[in-house]
Design an enzyme around this catalytic site. Structure first.
Site, PDB file in Angstrom:
ATOM      1  N   ASN A 187      -8.192  -3.396  -4.469  1.00 12.41           N
ATOM      2  CA  ASN A 187      -8.039  -3.425  -3.145  1.00 12.41           C
ATOM      3  C   ASN A 187      -6.892  -2.594  -2.717  1.00 12.41           C
ATOM      4  OD1 ASN A 187      -6.721  -5.879  -4.324  1.00 12.41           O
ATOM      5  ND2 ASN A 187      -5.714  -6.017  -2.331  1.00 12.41           N
ATOM      6  N   HIS A 191     -10.455  -7.445  -5.266  1.00 12.38           N
ATOM      7  CA  HIS A 191     -11.465  -8.099  -4.523  1.00 12.38           C
ATOM      8  C   HIS A 191     -12.888  -8.317  -5.299  1.00 12.38           C
ATOM      9  CE1 HIS A 191      -8.442  -8.135  -1.407  1.00 12.38           C
ATOM     10  NE2 HIS A 191      -8.921  -7.437  -0.519  1.00 12.38           N
ATOM     11  N   VAL A 196       0.862  -1.261  -0.087  1.00 10.21           N
ATOM     12  CA  VAL A 196       0.031   0.086   0.009  1.00 10.21           C
ATOM     13  C   VAL A 196       0.867   1.183   0.010  1.00 10.21           C
ATOM     14  CG1 VAL A 196      -1.738   1.195   1.167  1.00 10.21           C
ATOM     15  CG2 VAL A 196      -2.040  -1.104   0.906  1.00 10.21           C
ATOM     16  N   SER A 217      -2.842  -9.749  -2.007  1.00  4.83           N
ATOM     17  CA  SER A 217      -2.231  -8.461  -1.962  1.00  4.83           C
ATOM     18  C   SER A 217      -2.949  -7.903  -0.612  1.00  4.83           C
ATOM     19  CB  SER A 217      -2.070  -7.600  -3.019  1.00  4.83           C
ATOM     20  OG  SER A 217      -3.397  -7.100  -3.747  1.00  4.83           O
ATOM     21  N   GLN A 219     -11.123 -12.598  -2.390  1.00  3.85           N
ATOM     22  CA  GLN A 219     -10.132 -11.701  -1.993  1.00  3.85           C
ATOM     23  C   GLN A 219      -8.615 -11.970  -2.657  1.00  3.85           C
ATOM     24  OE1 GLN A 219     -12.273 -10.421   2.061  1.00  3.85           O
ATOM     25  NE2 GLN A 219     -10.335  -9.519   1.713  1.00  3.85           N
ATOM     26  N   LYS A 244     -15.108  -6.700  10.862  1.00  3.70           N
ATOM     27  CA  LYS A 244     -14.538  -5.220  10.260  1.00  3.70           C
ATOM     28  C   LYS A 244     -15.702  -4.853   9.078  1.00  3.70           C
ATOM     29  CE  LYS A 244      -9.667  -5.161  10.364  1.00  3.70           C
ATOM     30  NZ  LYS A 244      -8.639  -5.617   9.440  1.00  3.70           N
ATOM     31  N   CYS A 249     -10.477  -3.084   2.693  1.00  2.19           N
ATOM     32  CA  CYS A 249     -10.415  -2.967   1.315  1.00  2.19           C
ATOM     33  C   CYS A 249     -11.809  -3.863   0.882  1.00  2.19           C
ATOM     34  CB  CYS A 249      -9.049  -3.871   0.587  1.00  2.19           C
ATOM     35  SG  CYS A 249      -8.648  -5.028   1.460  1.00  2.19           S
TER      36      CYS A 249
END
Lengths: 352, 352, 352, 352
Positions: C328, C239, C15, C176, C173, C202, C147
């Protein structure tokens, strides 16, 4: 015959779990101890993360990890240790085990280049096993070759009588060769990585030693020119190698093919539980061997993964070209060391 | 300058779609016709299944497929055809196109070994382009090399001055080299396939021709000994090759590295839109090049995928070893032919 | 306009490298500082392992890592920090940065559920940005969503006006999302892993907060029933999520399709550099979106990867079903936070 | 007991080769005939491309392909045919076989929705086998379910007593489900394809029929609401499915877990050679089942791949959520049909 008590050192990893699998109901060895890191001591083997299809054999699930302490192992009667330890731990622990009278059959690289330690691939250099008598310890250390070297030397074995002068190889190595966790998925998905740390010098050195000659108390390595590219691809199990061999003299396709097709296990290992009847499987199909289909070859059942598959044979004057595939976890690791121990037992080097 | 009208033959496949992408706003060529199978005639290009990241360029979506008829193309003023036809169709159609006055720049293998057709990799053998004058047709055929050969000869180019005697290679080829649908996923997932039909003889023959010498009206192929294993791995784009080169004389690592690092496009192609300023990218990093990261090299922007990445340089007496990676769809296919056409234009062989 | 000095915290990871890429020539922000672990301090950014196609932008290669010290950053005039820190480091450092007057735009999960910190996805809840005024620090913290949550809420956005009651999702997903090194290749090759630690709670919590209503100084989360399975597959980026939505009332396929097709960025973000003109790309093709082809959507160029692709729309009475795909690393991470910062600037919350 | 002569129709494909494997030394059935396309007639089975690890069993290598002619098969005494034919061939040939007195156990979809043909998953609907008596032919046709449906209904089986109202599923299907050559590698490498032609309506229809009630001579399908997303991922064997179930009433986690853990094969199939003792394997580990490790479950040895693995159990009021994994080639194809034939024999519907 009373079975010999054995331990697996480093039982949690990919190779360690293969040792466990191969020791289920083994006719010569009885698994009585397992070690991994000290943090594991006291836990049950069944808690280990499965890293092999089939996982830890059910019959061993209740075994409890011992501390990493060779004195303790020796006290419990362990006479043979199969080591899947990482090199930095093997350095110390394997030597100590030998000092305590334990005979270590190791997949670690620590002692492979030690002058008194054989790298044993019994089809090729069973005579080197005598070298252990030079070790000045109550027990001894015998190593198997690096997983890439193994597939390569097995392929060369039937060709050695023609006189090898030079070898140029390029490998297609599976990720399991790097252990667990090993490679990051981000590094290898959809990728090829043209470098494996320390691997190429290992192949060169180990091959020269394995195929060398034991004269008296020392091994004289071969003088072959060896060039190896070790390259990682996105497969799980099985190291495939493109091999180019230059010989001392011209040969015909028929001669080489015959040598490969007719190759059998030498009598010194014939009938050992983990010895394949035919260690070399010759493929006529133009597109074989392939890792997906050919990494579990070998008869009898206990020797599955011990046979090496060879294909794409081409012969042109003094050049022999072929592709070889070996199971890096069995023939090139756990299976190799179990076979070594079986041979040592047959030769009277082990006793319960 | 008035742009030259061009067509893409076989515009639906993986290579065809790359031709389309490279022809967007091309300064020399204007795409006016597309063909695929006759079944497509009358359909819009936008209906084609996307096979390249980015797909068919939006500006071409409304184009309508023409019938597979070179007379019709010629009548519409098409002067240049980029061919991504399968060999069995190319056999007939490319010859007919040349007879109708169309200059064909082809990725098909049909005419590569024809004595009057050059396999053009302009960094190496731009002089061979003159061979087209021997073709007894109003138009002509120029081919690019097989995608594997291309990466190999590009890597050899800076080393040729040292005198090459023998080459031993093993490739790690991406599945896109087999076109679409190409390989079954069941065959290649988690696998390596150590055979690609017809590929190894192609590499040997094409390399000898590309690196050969044009004397008068004929190409004298090199007399290098060439041994190539062509092997498929599970990558999408980018052919990586392990290369072992034996030279006429000893060289130093520094000499070879300098030749690679300082290599620039020859002046004859310098400044052409699809010519990379540096066709060879030398990698110091021990684990590069890798397909995931290095298949889109090349400046300027239009030449992305035209540079070849080289790494793992090792020099030992007369032996040079390295790994080369090229984009099989750009440098080894569509981009190669577009560059060839640009060179032909500069040399006055094309006119609107 | 004078550019605002910014830093990237955690610049070495997947990221982090995307933050760097997005900040090249950014019209509002000037990258003046980078941090990673203290061990990096003093090293050049160019030494970092490339983890993104294209790697660390060349123009930043000479930048030197600063120590992990927000006082130092503030002293150097850094006013904005983009955080790709791991949660355990973000806990402390982001709070300290806000105390030193730095405005933090964070991809870390540490403060997402803090009552005064918005999880900002500006197309949906730009109004929540006002929440930062409740933070009792000279600077503030704004987070982007997880993400997976991001792709999900973006897909729901055009459907929210129909009245959502319940959502059932299952994700596909990419690896990464787990960062680097993240997953072991041995775990994911040829596999699906039906569990991602902490991810499902989450999604549930973050979605309810993002789509909730800011009333006065607090966000009232939605009362939607949310069931999410978060599952890892063998893709690199993107994703994809299967989404089943139950509405308050019946709708027609035409109504929902129109809402998706006509959706545009709200005026509050229109024209921001990283805001896609069309944040939702609707797919008619029955087999799209697909990660291989659809993770880089978004115009203008700077917003590539910011648009979310939706397909497989099915409507049956009160049930809407679709598949959504988001990048993502861009929309669901770095790009989201950069857009958040651009919005904050437009709204007068940042100053040089 | 005299063994019943059987044939495999479509013996060359992925499912066909699994039929062969399952028929080696089968206690009830003796493989006496094989058919594929007419082009194979006269060739040996050993010439077939290996598509299953282990390939065509050695003991069958010398068998010669018969022509695609059911009259000939009947004349040779074939009483049972296992069909792995593609649907377009199965349409005609299976009906003809039944007319010639052959009992067909089919993996093809052609007759699954025929009112007089059961889709038999014997753990669930063994009673439906009686339906064959309505077929007006000397032989009959029994089908196994689509590979995705199978894994789903097996997971629902222990939960059915709680009263199912609605099911929402999303699948992670392996490429082998598409047969050979099936998917192009270019389509699926590093990708997810959110659509499988015809699959979702099949799941809905077949599930309703399988779980329906046989009243007199007709099956009354269930009235469950069923929503299924069928999505392809990059795995080789094993269809994993995320399942969301809404029940008629509230349940506790303990109740559902107990139902899953204690589930055993019904007595009507208990002891059949291919019937697993425990058809449902319940996983406590949070990240299981996984295709790499869990597609070969099932005891006894002959039933390997017949057990379905379930994990991620979550219960919330009237909602049950779980993940199910089944072997699409064994339980969802060849193994399912072999078990069906064993049941038919036990119930007196077959005779030598």
């Amino acid at each position: 015959m009373q079975k010999i008590k054995c331990a697996v050192l480093g039982a949690t990893g990919v190779v360690g779990q293969h040792f466990l699998r191969l020791l289920v109901d083994h006719p010569y060895f009885e698994l009585t101890s397992i070690c991994a890191s000290d943090a594991r001591a006291g836990l049950a083997l069944g808690t280990v993360k499965e890293q092999v299809e089939g996982g830890v054999p059910k019959s061993f699930h209740q075994m409890i990890f011992d501390p990493m302490d060779v004195t303790g192992l020796a006290a419990k009667g362990v006479r043979v240790a199969f080591s899947a330890l990482p090199a930095e731990v093997a350095d110390k622990m394997e030597k100590e085990a030998a000092q305590k009278g334990i005979c270590v059959f190791s997949n670690a690289g620590s002692y492979r280049m030690d002058e008194q330690v054989p790298i044993l691939v019994p089809e090729i250099n069973h005579a080197h096993l005598q070298l252990v008598k030079q070790q000045k310890t109550p027990g001894f250390i015998v190593t198997n070759a690096n997983c890439t070297t193994t597939g390569l030397v097995m392929a060369l074995l039937p060709i050695m009588p023609f006189g090898i002068r030079r070898i140029i190889s390029a490998s297609y190595q599976a990720i399991s060769g790097a252990g667990y966790p090993g490679l990051s998925a981000l590094d290898i998905l959809g990728n090829v990585i043209p470098y494996i740390k320390n691997e190429e010098p290992k192949v060169r050195r180990e091959m020269a030693k394995i195929c060398g000659t034991l004269t008296g108390v020392a091994i004289q390595p071969t003088d072959w020119e060896i060039f190896a590219h070790c390259i990682r691809v996105q497969t799980t199990i099985g190291h495939l190698i493109s091999v180019h061999i230059e010989l001392e003299r011209s040969v015909t396709h028929a001669e080489v093919k015959q040598a490969l097709v007719e190759f059998k296990s030498p009598s010194v290992i014939a009938g050992l539980p983990t010895a394949p009847i035919r260690p070399i499987i010759f493929n006529e199909e133009i597109d074989r061997p392939q890792p997906r289909y050919d990494v579990l070859l070998g008869d009898p059942e206990r020797a599955r993964g011990m046979a090496v598959a060879i294909g794409r044979l081409e012969v042109e004057d003094r050049v022999v070209r072929l592709v070889t595939l070996s199971n890096n976890l069995v023939r090139g690791a756990a299976g190799g060391s179990v076979l070594n121990a079986e041979l040592a037992l047959r030769q009277g080097l082990l006793s319960a």
